[in-house]
Design an enzyme around this catalytic site. Structure first.
Site, mmCIF file in Angstrom:
data_model
loop_
_atom_site.group_PDB
_atom_site.id
_atom_site.type_symbol
_atom_site.label_atom_id
_atom_site.label_comp_id
_atom_site.label_asym_id
_atom_site.label_seq_id
_atom_site.Cartn_x
_atom_site.Cartn_y
_atom_site.Cartn_z
ATOM 1 N N ASN A 86 0.816 -1.222 0.000
ATOM 2 C CA ASN A 86 0.000 0.000 0.000
ATOM 3 C C ASN A 86 0.850 1.273 0.000
ATOM 4 O OD1 ASN A 86 -2.477 1.740 0.979
ATOM 5 N ND2 ASN A 86 -0.903 2.002 2.547
ATOM 6 N N TYR A 151 3.318 9.145 -11.406
ATOM 7 C CA TYR A 151 2.400 8.374 -10.555
ATOM 8 C C TYR A 151 1.583 7.390 -11.406
ATOM 9 C CZ TYR A 151 -1.256 7.664 -6.990
ATOM 10 O OH TYR A 151 -2.138 7.121 -6.087
ATOM 11 N N LYS A 155 1.532 3.261 -11.187
ATOM 12 C CA LYS A 155 0.322 2.500 -10.845
ATOM 13 C C LYS A 155 -0.075 1.552 -11.984
ATOM 14 C CE LYS A 155 -0.271 4.197 -6.714
ATOM 15 N NZ LYS A 155 -0.148 3.342 -5.527
HETATM 16 P P1 NAI Z 1 -1.086 8.618 2.734
HETATM 17 O O1 NAI Z 1 -0.068 9.597 2.287
HETATM 18 O O2 NAI Z 1 -2.108 9.013 3.742
HETATM 19 O O3 NAI Z 1 -0.390 7.253 3.224
HETATM 20 C C1 NAI Z 1 0.702 6.698 2.567
HETATM 21 C C2 NAI Z 1 1.578 6.028 3.608
HETATM 22 O O4 NAI Z 1 2.727 5.470 2.939
HETATM 23 C C3 NAI Z 1 2.103 7.016 4.656
HETATM 24 O O5 NAI Z 1 1.918 6.473 5.957
HETATM 25 C C4 NAI Z 1 3.565 7.143 4.311
HETATM 26 O O6 NAI Z 1 4.394 7.453 5.428
HETATM 27 C C5 NAI Z 1 3.868 5.782 3.726
HETATM 28 N N1 NAI Z 1 5.067 5.783 2.888
HETATM 29 C C6 NAI Z 1 5.466 6.715 2.005
HETATM 30 N N2 NAI Z 1 6.651 6.373 1.480
HETATM 31 C C7 NAI Z 1 7.005 5.189 2.041
HETATM 32 C C8 NAI Z 1 8.130 4.335 1.901
HETATM 33 N N3 NAI Z 1 9.146 4.650 1.077
HETATM 34 N N4 NAI Z 1 8.160 3.195 2.623
HETATM 35 C C9 NAI Z 1 7.152 2.888 3.477
HETATM 36 N N5 NAI Z 1 6.070 3.665 3.658
HETATM 37 C C10 NAI Z 1 6.008 4.799 2.944
HETATM 38 O O7 NAI Z 1 -1.810 8.151 1.386
HETATM 39 P P2 NAI Z 1 -3.089 7.230 1.139
HETATM 40 O O8 NAI Z 1 -4.064 8.061 0.442
HETATM 41 O O9 NAI Z 1 -3.468 6.488 2.347
HETATM 42 O O10 NAI Z 1 -2.446 6.241 0.056
HETATM 43 C C11 NAI Z 1 -2.259 4.842 0.273
HETATM 44 C C12 NAI Z 1 -2.112 4.176 -1.088
HETATM 45 O O11 NAI Z 1 -3.330 4.366 -1.821
HETATM 46 C C13 NAI Z 1 -1.007 4.770 -1.957
HETATM 47 O O12 NAI Z 1 -0.369 3.740 -2.679
HETATM 48 C C14 NAI Z 1 -1.760 5.682 -2.901
HETATM 49 O O13 NAI Z 1 -1.066 5.868 -4.113
HETATM 50 C C15 NAI Z 1 -3.033 4.892 -3.095
HETATM 51 N N6 NAI Z 1 -4.155 5.679 -3.581
HETATM 52 C C16 NAI Z 1 -4.688 6.704 -2.828
HETATM 53 C C17 NAI Z 1 -5.764 7.422 -3.321
HETATM 54 C C18 NAI Z 1 -6.422 8.527 -2.555
HETATM 55 O O14 NAI Z 1 -7.324 9.179 -3.116
HETATM 56 N N7 NAI Z 1 -6.062 8.790 -1.314
HETATM 57 C C19 NAI Z 1 -6.328 7.136 -4.643
HETATM 58 C C20 NAI Z 1 -5.692 6.048 -5.335
HETATM 59 C C21 NAI Z 1 -4.642 5.350 -4.806
#
Ligand code: NAI
Length: 244
Positions: A86, A151, A155
């Site tokens: 994730n 991005y 994906k």
């Molecule tokens: P967020 O930014 O709230 O959470 C992402 C988490 O990944 C954070 O806790 C961050 O510290 C962690 N992270 C970042 N780089 C990292 C690394 N190198 N190693 C380990 N952890 C790392 O974002 P969200 O929205 O919860 O996103 C979660 C997933 O869902 C991501 O892959 C994002 O691309 C995907 N996503 C999110 C959408 C949205 O609308 N929020 C839409 C489509 C996909």
């Protein structure tokens, strides 16, 4: 595995969608190892969840750290039943302004990170002849977006990676699927200005952004016995925004 307590890894599980996924598994009495670079948020979440969760400070793009962490989890628990890839970042800008570092870091975390953690975990799943992997992609990986070439490519790569892994590991009883969220209320989307938000709502038949739990529920289902005949698929959780 029916009836047994499962144990699994959730990358990027300290906050947002990953944290909702962690809570969903714990609600079902499973054990989770939350791997994230955000130590503060990760430790707070584990303190809130209690004994069923453990935190590991892990950068998914660091191969040495990934291998050490996964080997330690296996040594401590004796199995790894599920993996939720994730962790993800974005760094949006028009292609014309995007430099090599902007491109590389997004690809390294989102796509290479998914490869590294999957490779480290799947060797144990193959021996167990049991495993459930869910990769968090995005609808942007299907339809593209202005300002998100890096991005979107990462994906789309995750979706193709998912299909290939599904073919390689099906005979070992390992299911590999992707979930493609649309717009979900997390840190990643909180800076979208209200006017642009309203425009996006018009493109979403359900008429709102999703909740992290909307994604977590589908992820959890894909790791369940009920979903054992589903592999290699990408399930959109987007309020109907993208219909394949
Ligand atoms: P967020 O930014 O709230 O959470 C992402 C988490 O990944 C954070 O806790 C961050 O510290 C962690 N992270 C970042 N780089 C990292 C690394 N190198 N190693 C380990 N952890 C790392 O974002 P969200 O929205 O919860 O996103 C979660 C997933 O869902 C991501 O892959 C994002 O691309 C995907 N996503 C999110 C959408 C949205 O609308 N929020 C839409 C489509 C996909």
């Amino acid at each position: 595995m029916a009836g047994d307590v499962r144990i699994g890894l959730i990358t990027g599980g300290a906050t947002g969608i990953g944290a909702a996924i962690a809570r969903r598994f714990v609600q079902a009495k499973e054990k989770v190892v939350i791997c994230d670079v955000d130590v503060d948020r990760g430790e707070k979440l584990v303190a809130e969840i209690g004994n069923s969760a453990r935190f590991c400070n892990l950068d998914v793009a660091d191969e040495t750290q990934v291998n050490q962490t996964v080997d330690k989890v296996f040594a401590d628990f004796g199995r790894i039943d599920f993996l939720i890839n994730n962790a993800g970042i974005n760094n949006d800008k028009l292609l014309i302004r995007m430099n090599r570092e902007d491109w590389d870091r997004v690809l390294q975390v989102n796509l290479t990170g998914t490869f590294l953690v999957t490779k480290a975990v799947v060797k144990y799943m193959m021996k167990q002849r049991y495993g459930k992997i869910v990769n968090i992609a995005s609808v942007i990986g299907l339809i593209g977006n202005f300002g998100q070439t890096n991005y979107a490519a990462s994906k789309a790569g995750i979706i193709a990676f998912t299909k290939s892994c599904a073919k390689e590991f099906a005979s070992r009883k390992i299911n590999v699927n992707a979930v493609a969220p649309g717009f979900i209320e997390t840190r990643m989307t909180e800076s979208i200005p209200e006017e642009i938000r309203q425009n996006y709502f018009k493109l979403i038949p359900v008429g709102r952004f999703g909740d992290p739990l909307d994604v977590a529920n589908v992820v959890f289902f894909l790791t369940s016995d009920e979903a054992s005949y589903i592999t290699g698929q990408t399930i959109c959780v987007d309020g109907g925004m993208v219909m394949q």
